[in-house]
Design an enzyme around this catalytic site. Structure first.
Site, PDB file in Angstrom:
ATOM      1  N   CYS A  95       0.876  -1.456  -0.089  1.00  0.00           N
ATOM      2  CA  CYS A  95       0.237  -0.387  -0.417  1.00  0.00           C
ATOM      3  C   CYS A  95       1.324   0.799   0.132  1.00  0.00           C
ATOM      4  O   CYS A  95       0.160   2.377  -0.137  1.00  0.00           O
ATOM      5  CB  CYS A  95      -1.078   0.393   1.285  1.00  0.00           C
ATOM      6  SG  CYS A  95      -1.870  -1.767   1.327  1.00  0.00           S
ATOM      7  N   ASN A 102     -10.202  -0.553   0.340  1.00  0.00           N
ATOM      8  CA  ASN A 102      -8.704  -0.481  -0.439  1.00  0.00           C
ATOM      9  C   ASN A 102      -7.938  -0.669  -1.425  1.00  0.00           C
ATOM     10  O   ASN A 102      -8.037  -1.598  -1.592  1.00  0.00           O
ATOM     11  CB  ASN A 102      -8.210  -1.300   1.104  1.00  0.00           C
ATOM     12  CG  ASN A 102      -6.669  -1.449   0.979  1.00  0.00           C
ATOM     13  OD1 ASN A 102      -5.904  -0.984   0.062  1.00  0.00           O
ATOM     14  ND2 ASN A 102      -6.204  -1.953   1.979  1.00  0.00           N
ATOM     15  N   HIS A 140      -3.493   7.418   3.205  1.00  0.00           N
ATOM     16  CA  HIS A 140      -3.865   6.027   2.820  1.00  0.00           C
ATOM     17  C   HIS A 140      -5.850   5.075   2.959  1.00  0.00           C
ATOM     18  O   HIS A 140      -5.615   5.519   4.273  1.00  0.00           O
ATOM     19  CB  HIS A 140      -3.522   4.893   3.317  1.00  0.00           C
ATOM     20  CG  HIS A 140      -3.768   2.978   2.704  1.00  0.00           C
ATOM     21  ND1 HIS A 140      -3.744   2.751   1.225  1.00  0.00           N
ATOM     22  CD2 HIS A 140      -3.749   2.032   3.549  1.00  0.00           C
ATOM     23  CE1 HIS A 140      -4.082   1.437   1.202  1.00  0.00           C
ATOM     24  NE2 HIS A 140      -3.620   1.289   1.726  1.00  0.00           N
TER      25      HIS A 140
HETATM   26  N1  ACO Z   1     -17.883  -9.992   8.398  1.00  0.00           N
HETATM   27  C1  ACO Z   1     -18.940  -9.824   9.517  1.00  0.00           C
HETATM   28  N2  ACO Z   1     -17.926 -10.127  10.633  1.00  0.00           N
HETATM   29  C2  ACO Z   1     -16.907 -10.248  10.375  1.00  0.00           C
HETATM   30  C3  ACO Z   1     -15.899 -10.081   9.316  1.00  0.00           C
HETATM   31  C4  ACO Z   1     -16.902  -9.731   8.200  1.00  0.00           C
HETATM   32  N3  ACO Z   1     -16.840  -9.759   6.948  1.00  0.00           N
HETATM   33  N4  ACO Z   1     -14.838  -9.632   9.673  1.00  0.00           N
HETATM   34  C5  ACO Z   1     -14.675 -10.845  10.669  1.00  0.00           C
HETATM   35  N5  ACO Z   1     -15.106 -10.889  11.267  1.00  0.00           N
HETATM   36  C6  ACO Z   1     -15.638 -11.450  12.819  1.00  0.00           C
HETATM   37  C7  ACO Z   1     -14.581 -11.682  12.845  1.00  0.00           C
HETATM   38  O1  ACO Z   1     -15.041 -12.838  12.637  1.00  0.00           O
HETATM   39  C8  ACO Z   1     -14.844 -11.130  14.508  1.00  0.00           C
HETATM   40  O2  ACO Z   1     -15.686 -12.542  15.486  1.00  0.00           O
HETATM   41  P1  ACO Z   1     -15.774 -12.845  16.663  1.00  0.00           P
HETATM   42  O3  ACO Z   1     -15.760 -12.371  18.136  1.00  0.00           O
HETATM   43  O4  ACO Z   1     -17.037 -14.125  16.672  1.00  0.00           O
HETATM   44  O5  ACO Z   1     -14.193 -13.755  16.334  1.00  0.00           O
HETATM   45  C9  ACO Z   1     -15.402 -10.281  14.677  1.00  0.00           C
HETATM   46  O6  ACO Z   1     -15.839 -10.126  13.108  1.00  0.00           O
HETATM   47  C10 ACO Z   1     -14.258  -8.896  15.084  1.00  0.00           C
HETATM   48  O7  ACO Z   1     -13.126  -8.965  14.161  1.00  0.00           O
HETATM   49  P2  ACO Z   1     -12.044  -8.273  14.645  1.00  0.00           P
HETATM   50  O8  ACO Z   1     -10.923  -8.754  13.011  1.00  0.00           O
HETATM   51  O9  ACO Z   1     -11.582  -7.968  15.525  1.00  0.00           O
HETATM   52  O10 ACO Z   1     -12.433  -6.724  13.629  1.00  0.00           O
HETATM   53  P3  ACO Z   1     -11.804  -5.269  13.648  1.00  0.00           P
HETATM   54  O11 ACO Z   1     -12.982  -4.432  13.928  1.00  0.00           O
HETATM   55  O12 ACO Z   1     -10.479  -5.728  14.396  1.00  0.00           O
HETATM   56  O13 ACO Z   1     -12.178  -5.380  11.975  1.00  0.00           O
HETATM   57  C11 ACO Z   1     -10.785  -4.931   9.803  1.00  0.00           C
HETATM   58  C12 ACO Z   1     -11.240  -5.925  11.094  1.00  0.00           C
HETATM   59  C13 ACO Z   1     -12.137  -4.437   9.289  1.00  0.00           C
HETATM   60  C14 ACO Z   1      -9.628  -5.523   8.919  1.00  0.00           C
HETATM   61  C15 ACO Z   1      -9.232  -4.130  11.046  1.00  0.00           C
HETATM   62  O14 ACO Z   1      -9.505  -5.005  11.648  1.00  0.00           O
HETATM   63  C16 ACO Z   1      -8.596  -3.381   9.979  1.00  0.00           C
HETATM   64  O15 ACO Z   1      -9.417  -2.650   8.455  1.00  0.00           O
HETATM   65  N6  ACO Z   1      -7.245  -3.504   9.856  1.00  0.00           N
HETATM   66  C17 ACO Z   1      -6.261  -2.990   8.992  1.00  0.00           C
HETATM   67  C18 ACO Z   1      -6.055  -3.072   7.650  1.00  0.00           C
HETATM   68  C19 ACO Z   1      -5.705  -2.937   6.951  1.00  0.00           C
HETATM   69  O16 ACO Z   1      -5.176  -1.195   7.834  1.00  0.00           O
HETATM   70  N7  ACO Z   1      -4.778  -2.699   5.859  1.00  0.00           N
HETATM   71  C20 ACO Z   1      -3.980  -2.310   5.762  1.00  0.00           C
HETATM   72  C21 ACO Z   1      -2.652  -2.333   4.268  1.00  0.00           C
HETATM   73  S1  ACO Z   1      -3.400  -3.488   3.229  1.00  0.00           S
HETATM   74  C22 ACO Z   1      -2.392  -3.861   2.218  1.00  0.00           C
HETATM   75  O17 ACO Z   1      -0.964  -3.263   2.452  1.00  0.00           O
HETATM   76  C23 ACO Z   1      -2.981  -4.982   1.132  1.00  0.00           C
END
Ligand code: ACO
Length: 318
Positions: free
Chosen positions: A113, A275, A245
């Site tokens: 990214c 993203n 980003h």
């Molecule tokens: N729909 C519904 N539920 C979901 C989904 C979905 N799409 N995805 C995960 N969940 C569930 C999980 O299983 C978990 O369930 P549980 O509590 O029963 O175990 C719950 O939702 C919470 O999951 P978390 O991973 O803790 O959710 P979080 O609030 O952290 O959000 C996310 C996840 C959106 C991926 C976030 O962590 C994020 O944006 N992280 C950063 C990603 C990023 O910035 N990447 C940048 C670089 S990308 C690159 O370089 C290619």
């Protein structure tokens, strides 16, 4: 002393749109979950056969048009992408052939990214040292090709698109400074497990520990903001626009808080673009230039964070 300035911006998104409601039919998720956790509502995805360079060419031609530069006048191409058309020739060279600027240096670099930030930093230096006068800087991706559409953790995040800027020499500073970083200790938190040398795994997909990526991204982007301001002896209040980003609205909000800048001064496209990795910053920049929010003379803070981890920031007088 020669500086580089952004002479024009351009972007392109593939026609096909996948909404959160479409995703509800593909994986166990909801529009409400995706919007509240990420801010994303829809994303663009390339058609079958449509490649990263196809998207990049359209973005590049728009940027060149905006800059009043003919494609054949381009004398340097720096192309950030994680999803190249081919192993080789590189995307920069494939684009060079299409633009007809034969013989000029052209390359692609893969820093996930942060790809556009790295490409911008390199092109800025070539312009400043007088070796490039019409530099094309690209961020373009077809991340849909390495997204596992049956994995709800990643399928809701990633998308396709391209953004471009043209840099040219200027007596007054345009790009004030760029700041690049990487830390490979974090590689297992975000990676694509296939490659030419390691071999192609059965599952070509982005693997991500989202929650941990989130925490590091907030910290590193916050320190990137401080670093860029300190390098130029500027206060946070000097920044007119944050162009971050577009990975997650909550990461963007956290960086804005660090900068003490209201969300009205932050360019947010994540709801429409998802993203798009290396394409995300130049896409957001082009949207805000074309809709008239970003004007000549504004001070912009660009920043990105991606797999590796890699991250970077730039202060730019537009
Ligand atoms: N729909 C519904 N539920 C979901 C989904 C979905 N799409 N995805 C995960 N969940 C569930 C999980 O299983 C978990 O369930 P549980 O509590 O029963 O175990 C719950 O939702 C919470 O999951 P978390 O991973 O803790 O959710 P979080 O609030 O952290 O959000 C996310 C996840 C959106 C991926 C976030 O962590 C994020 O944006 N992280 C950063 C990603 C990023 O910035 N990447 C940048 C670089 S990308 C690159 O370089 C290619």
């Amino acid at each position: 002393m020669i500086h580089s300035r952004i002479a024009g911006t351009g972007s392109h998104l593939p026609e096909k749109v996948i909404t959160n409601f479409d995703l509800e039919k593909m994986v166990d998720t909801t529009d409400e979950w995706i919007r509240s956790r990420t801010g994303i509502e829809r994303r663009h995805v390339a058609a079958d056969g449509e490649t990263t360079v196809d998207l990049a060419e359209k973005a590049a031609r728009r940027a060149l048009d905006a800059a009043g530069v003919a494609p054949a006048e381009v004398d340097f191409i720096a192309f950030g992408t994680t999803t190249p058309d081919l192993v080789f020739p590189n995307c920069g060279t494939l684009l060079q052939q299409r633009l007809g600027c034969r013989g000029v240096p052209a390359f692609s670099l893969e820093t996930a990214c942060a790809g556009f930030m790295y490409a911008l930093s390199i092109a800025d230096k070539y312009v400043r040292c007088g070796e490039a006068r019409r530099a094309l800087v690209i961020g373009a991706e077809t991340l849909s090709r390495i997204t596992d559409w049956s994995d709800r953790a990643t399928a809701v995040l990633f998308a396709d698109g391209a953004g471009a800027v043209v840099l040219e020499p200027s007596a007054a500073p345009g790009v004030l400074s760029t700041h690049l970083h990487s830390d490979g200790h974090y590689k297992d938190l975000l990676y694509c497990g296939s490659g030419v040398s390691r071999g192609f795994a059965e599952r070509l997909a982005i693997i991500m520990a989202g929650n941990e990526v989130f925490k590091v991204a907030v910290t590193k982007l916050g320190s990137g903001v401080d670093e860029a301001l300190a390098a130029n002896g500027l206060e946070r209040s000097a920044v007119d626009w944050l162009v971050p980003h577009q990975a997650n609205i909550r990461i963007i909000q956290a960086t804005a808080r660090r900068l003490d800048i209201p969300m009205e001064r932050v360019i947010v496209t994540v709801q429409d673009h998802g993203n798009t990795s290396a394409a995300s910053v130049p896409l957001a920049l082009d949207v805000a230039v074309r809709d008239g929010r970003i004007r000549r003379g504004d001070l912009l803070l660009l920043e990105a964070f991606g797999g590796g981890f890699t991250w970077g920031s730039a202060l730019v007088r537009y």
